[in-house]
Scaffold this motif. Structure first.
Motif, PDB file in Angstrom:
ATOM      1  N   HIS A 154       0.622  -1.164  -0.171  1.00  0.00           N
ATOM      2  CA  HIS A 154      -0.062   0.126   0.069  1.00  0.00           C
ATOM      3  C   HIS A 154       0.928   1.271   0.116  1.00  0.00           C
ATOM      4  CE1 HIS A 154      -3.525   2.612   0.695  1.00  0.00           C
ATOM      5  NE2 HIS A 154      -2.889   3.060   1.779  1.00  0.00           N
ATOM      6  N   ASP A 213      -6.784   3.861  -8.057  1.00  0.00           N
ATOM      7  CA  ASP A 213      -6.863   2.711  -8.315  1.00  0.00           C
ATOM      8  C   ASP A 213      -6.750   2.113  -9.582  1.00  0.00           C
ATOM      9  OD1 ASP A 213      -7.327   2.096  -5.505  1.00  0.00           O
ATOM     10  OD2 ASP A 213      -9.433   2.404  -5.403  1.00  0.00           O
ATOM     11  N   ALA A 214      -6.189   1.123  -9.833  1.00  0.00           N
ATOM     12  CA  ALA A 214      -6.151   0.625 -11.365  1.00  0.00           C
ATOM     13  C   ALA A 214      -6.232  -1.068 -11.153  1.00  0.00           C
ATOM     14  CB  ALA A 214      -4.834   1.275 -12.103  1.00  0.00           C
ATOM     15  N   HIS A 215      -5.444  -1.424 -12.529  1.00  0.00           N
ATOM     16  CA  HIS A 215      -5.459  -2.903 -12.614  1.00  0.00           C
ATOM     17  C   HIS A 215      -4.078  -3.324 -13.353  1.00  0.00           C
ATOM     18  CE1 HIS A 215      -9.992  -2.360 -11.858  1.00  0.00           C
ATOM     19  NE2 HIS A 215      -9.672  -3.618 -11.127  1.00  0.00           N
ATOM     20  N   GLU A 267      -6.772 -10.202 -14.177  1.00  0.00           N
ATOM     21  CA  GLU A 267      -6.632  -8.561 -13.645  1.00  0.00           C
ATOM     22  C   GLU A 267      -6.221  -8.747 -12.360  1.00  0.00           C
ATOM     23  OE1 GLU A 267      -8.843  -5.308 -15.207  1.00  0.00           O
ATOM     24  OE2 GLU A 267      -9.812  -6.799 -16.401  1.00  0.00           O
ATOM     25  N   HIS A 268      -5.555  -8.051 -11.653  1.00  0.00           N
ATOM     26  CA  HIS A 268      -5.047  -7.821 -10.481  1.00  0.00           C
ATOM     27  C   HIS A 268      -5.442  -6.333  -9.857  1.00  0.00           C
ATOM     28  CE1 HIS A 268      -4.367 -11.907  -9.730  1.00  0.00           C
ATOM     29  NE2 HIS A 268      -3.267 -12.002 -10.066  1.00  0.00           N
ATOM     30  N   PRO A 269      -5.797  -5.969  -8.834  1.00  0.00           N
ATOM     31  CA  PRO A 269      -5.791  -4.497  -8.508  1.00  0.00           C
ATOM     32  C   PRO A 269      -4.457  -3.799  -8.399  1.00  0.00           C
ATOM     33  CG  PRO A 269      -6.420  -5.883  -6.415  1.00  0.00           C
ATOM     34  CD  PRO A 269      -6.261  -6.679  -7.807  1.00  0.00           C
ATOM     35  N   ALA A 270      -4.362  -2.687  -8.523  1.00  0.00           N
ATOM     36  CA  ALA A 270      -2.783  -1.824  -8.557  1.00  0.00           C
ATOM     37  C   ALA A 270      -3.389  -0.719  -8.221  1.00  0.00           C
ATOM     38  CB  ALA A 270      -2.313  -1.889  -9.643  1.00  0.00           C
ATOM     39  N   GLN A 271      -2.091   0.107  -7.637  1.00  0.00           N
ATOM     40  CA  GLN A 271      -2.116   1.613  -7.615  1.00  0.00           C
ATOM     41  C   GLN A 271      -1.377   2.152  -8.414  1.00  0.00           C
ATOM     42  OE1 GLN A 271      -1.177   1.308  -3.357  1.00  0.00           O
ATOM     43  NE2 GLN A 271      -2.758   2.965  -3.061  1.00  0.00           N
TER      44      GLN A 271
END
Length: 643
Positions: free
Chosen positions: A559, A599-601, A609-613
Motif C-alpha cells: 500500500h 486505483d487501477a489494474h 486482472e489484479h488490483p493496483a495503484q
C-alpha cells in the motif's frame, strides 16, 4: 470507435493539405467490412471442408510413438513434476480448466458429467480448449506419477475426438490446428513414459487426427497476416506432424514446408540484435521455444541456418535470459499471449543452454519437464565455452528497444522498453519508454501488461498510454498503435527514436513521436542506477507553448501513500511492504501539476486482472519542461530467490 489519435490525424491532414489521406482514412471502415464478409464466407467453407472426414486419415498408420525433439523417456526415468502442473490437474479433475492465459473456467456444469463450452465469452478460451493444452497437462502429470491423470486423459480425449465441437470455427483455425498437433505430440511423448500408456486404438485416433490437421494446415497457412509469428507456428505444427507420423507419405512434404517457412520468416521477424520485431516480452520468450525447435530440427536434418541467423538466435536467447529474472518472473511489455503462462515456460532457458543456444548460464536455472521434452538430459553445468551471466551492469538491445540496468549485488533490476523503430510491432503497445523496477524479489514500479484479442472490451485501454508508465501530451500517447498505423500514412507516424548509453550506469532514449502533434517536440527519458540500487529517472519535453500533460507510474506490491513534501517542490510516495524493503519514491515536478494515487489494474497473465495503484500527475504547463523520480530503499540483506 473514434479516438484522440484519429482526431489529431484528421487535423494534421487539414493543416498539411493532405485531404486525400483524410478521405481514405474515413472510408476505410467500409472497405474493411467488405473484406471481413469475404473472410467469413471463406471460414464457413473451411469448416465444411474439415467436417468431411477423409477415408484415408487412418490408412497406413501404426501405433508407434516417436519423440519429436528428444528420445522418449526410458521406463523408470525420474520425471520432475512442478507445483503448477499438480494444481492444474487437480482443478481439471474437478471440472475447472485453465484455458487462455491464467484464467480458470468451470466447464462442467453442476449435476453434469460432460464438458460444456457454452458459457465461454472469450474466443481465445475456446481456441485453447481445442488446442488440447489441458490434455498435455494430464499427460505430463501421468508421467510424473499422478494416479488419476491417465484415466481422466483417456476419457476426456475420447470424448473430444468423438464429439461434434471439434468441427467449430475456432477448432479449425490454422494457428489452433498447429498448436493441437504439437499438443498431441506431447501427449504421446509423455504417456509413453508411464508404466501404463494409452490404448493403441486411442493412439491411432490421435495420430489420425494429427494427419487430418496437418493436411488442413497445409491449405491454410497464414500468409494473409504478412510477416507474423503465426507462420512460424504453422511451421512447428507441420514439423511435429512429420516427425510424429514418419509412416505417412506426406511427412516429407510437411517437413519441407516447415523448413521453408522457418527459413524465410525467422530472418524477417528477428531484428539484428535478436529481438522479436513484434515488440512483446512474453511473445519473445514464447518464440524462443519455436527458435529452439527450428534449430534442433535443422541439426537433425543437417540443414544450415540462413546467413546471420546463428548470431540472431544468440541475441534472441541472450535477451530472453535478461528478461527472465532470477525468480522466474517476466516484465510484461506489450501483449500477453493466451497460449502459455510465463511459469509454463520455466525450463526453456535450461534446455537452450544445454543445446548451446544460450551461451550464458540461465539466470533462472530451473529444470522442468519442458527441459526434458527438448533435451535428453540436462546436467546443470555450463559448457566450457559458456559465460556466466553478469549480475550487474547495463545491457542494451538497440534495435529492439530493450534496456536493462542491474545493481552489482543483483538486488535491483530496471527493465525498459522503448521501440526505436518507426513501425509498431504486431503485439506492441503505446508504452515507448515504459519500464519496470524489481528489487529483492518484489516489483516496485510495474509494467501493467496487455490484454490481447477482440473478445476483451478492455483490450484497447490496456494497450493505450493510460495503462503504461509513460507521458501523454494532449491525450496522445508516445506511440501510434499498429492498428492505427495501418490506417494512416507514414508521414504521420514515421518518426524513429534513438537509444544511447552515456555511461556504464545510464541509459537514455530520445523520441520525436510527439512531432505528430507539434513540429520539433522531442521527448527524452534517462535512467541512472546507483551503486546501492537507487534509481534516478528523468524526463524532459522540448517544444513551445502550453500543453496538457498527463503522466503515470503503476506501483508495485503493498500500500502506497502520497504526500507533498514540506518544501512544496514535489511529492513523496512511501510503501512499507509486509515482506521486502521499505521504499520511498521522490517526485520532483513542475509547478501547476496535480498529483493523485488512483486505483487501477494490471494483467500478470492473459485473462487475469489484479488490483493496483497508479500515481498520476496532470495539468497544463509550458514547454520546455522536465521532471524526475528518485527511489530510495531501506537496507536489508538480499537473498536471491530461485524457485
Amino acid at each position: 470507435m473514434f479516438t484522440r489519435e484519429h482526431t489529431n490525424f484528421l487535423l494534421q491532414c487539414c493543416k498539411r493539405r493532405r485531404f486525400g489521406d483524410g478521405a481514405k482514412f474515413l472510408t476505410r471502415p467500409l472497405r474493411v467490412s467488405l473484406y471481413r464478409l469475404r473472410r467469413r464466407a471463406a471460414s464457413k467453407a473451411a469448416i465444411a471442408e474439415a467436417t468431411a472426414t477423409t477415408a484415408d486419415d487412418a490408412a497406413g498408420l501404426d501405433g508407434r510413438v516417436h519423440g519429436v525433439f528428444a528420445p522418449l523417456c526410458v521406463k523408470g526415468e525420474k520425471v520432475l513434476e512442478d507445483g503448477l502442473l499438480a494444481m492444474d490437474v487437480d482443478a481439471q479433475l474437478r471440472g475447472v480448466y485453465r484455458l487462455a492465459g491464467g484464467a480458470y473456467r468451470p466447464l462442467v456444469p453442476p449435476g453434469a458429467t460432460e464438458v460444456s463450452l457454452q458459457g465461454l465469452l472469450d474466443s481465445e478460451d475456446v481456441h485453447c480448449w481445442h488446442r488440447l493444452y489441458w490434455a498435455g497437462r494430464f499427460a505430463r502429470a501421468a508421467a510424473a506419477g499422478h494416479e488419476k491423470a491417465l484415466d481422466a486423459l483417456i476419457v476426456q480425449l475420447t470424448a473430444w475426438l468423438d464429439g461434434p465441437q471439434k468441427h467449430c470455427r475456432e477448432s479449425q483455425a490454422a494457428y489452433t490446428l498447429a498448436e493441437r498437433i504439437c499438443s498431441i505430440a506431447e501427449v504421446l511423448f509423455w504417456t509413453a513414459a508411464g508404466e501404463r500408456g494409452l490404448p493403441e486404438a486411442l493412439t491411432l485416433q490421435l495420430k489420425s487426427q494429427s494427419r487430418r490437421d496437418a493436411r488442413l494446415l497445409t491449405r491454410r497457412l497464414e500468409y494473409h497476416l504478412g510477416v507474423h509469428n503465426h507462420l512460424l507456428n504453422d511451421a512447428r505444427g507441420l514439423y511435429a506432424a512429420a516427425e510424429m507420423l514418419p509412416e505417412c507419405e506426406e511427412s516429407t512434404e510437411w517437413r519441407r514446408a516447415a523448413f521453408g517457412l522457418w527459413e524465410h520468416f525467422f530472418p524477417l521477424l528477428l531484428l539484428p540484435d535478436g529481438t522479436l520485431a513484434e515488440q512483446s516480452s512474453h511473445y519473445h520468450l514464447l518464440l524462443c521455444r519455436t527458435a529452439l525447435e527450428y534449430v534442433l530440427a535443422a541439426r537433425s536434418a543437417g540443414r544450415a541456418l540462413p546467413d546471420g541467423m546463428k548470431e540472431k538466435f544468440t541475441g534472441m536467447f541472450r535477451l530472453a535470459n535478461d528478461l527472465v529474472r532470477p525468480d522466474g518472473t517476466l516484465p510484461r511489455f506489450g501483449d500477453n499471449s493466451p497460449d502459455h503462462m510465463g511459469e509454463e515456460l520455466w525450463g526453456l532457458m535450461a534446455a537452450a543452454h544445454s543445446h548451446g543456444l544460450l551461451e550464458e548460464t540461465p539466470r533462472h536455472s530451473k529444470v522442468t519437464m519442458l527441459t526434458r521434452y527438448y533435451a535428453r538430459y540436462y546436467e546443470g553445468s555450463a559448457p566450457e565455452q559458456a559465460r556466466v551471466a553478469e549480475s550487474g551492469g547495463t545491457r542494451l538491445y538497440e534495435d529492439g528497444g530493450f534496456g536493462f540496468l542491474r545493481s552489482a549485488d543483483g538486488a535491483t533490476e530496471v527493465a525498459i522498453h522503448a521501440n526505436p523503430q518507426p513501425a509498431a510491432g504486431a503485439h506492441g503497445d503505446s508504452g515507448i519508454g515504459s519500464f519496470e523496477v524489481w528489487r529483492q524479489g518484489q516489483v516496485i514500479i510495474r509494467e501493467p501488461g496487455c490484454y490481447l484479442g477482440p473478445s476483451c472490451s478492455r483490450a484497447a485501454w490496456f494497450r493505450s498510454a493510460e495503462a503504461q508508465n509513460v507521458t501523454s501530451v494532449e491525450d496522445l500517447g508516445p506511440a501510434v498503435l499498429l492498428e492505427d498505423q495501418r490506417r494512416m500514412p507514414e508521414w504521420y507516424w514515421g518518426e524513429a527514436g534513438r537509444w544511447q548509453c552515456p555511461s556504464p550506469d545510464t541509459l537514455l532514449f530520445e523520441s520525436n513521436a510527439f512531432s505528430r502533434l507539434q513540429h520539433g517536440m522531442k521527448l527524452a527519458r534517462r535512467w541512472t542506477l546507483g551503486e546501492a540500487g537507487e534509481l534516478l529517472f528523468e524526463e524532459a519535453l522540448s517544444g513551445r507553448g502550453a500543453i496538457g500533460l498527463r503522466s503515470r507510474l503503476f506501483l508495485g506490491e503493498g500500500h502506497w501513500k502520497a504526500e507533498e513534501d514540506a518544501a512544496g517542490h514535489g511529492w513523496l510516495l512511501t510503501r512499507q511492504a509486509e515482506h521486502g524493503p521499505a521504499t520511498r519514491l521522490a517526485l520532483t515536478l513542475p509547478r501547476g501539476l496535480t498529483v493523485s494515487v488512483e486505483d487501477a489494474h494490471f494483467t500478470p497473465e492473459y485473462g487475469v486482472e489484479h488490483p493496483a495503484q497508479v500515481v498520476v500527475w496532470s495539468g497544463r504547463i509550458s514547454l520546455p519542461c522536465r521532471w524526475s523520480l528518485r527511489s530510495e530503499f531501506s537496507e536489508k540483506v538480499y537473498r536471491a530467490r530461485n524457485h
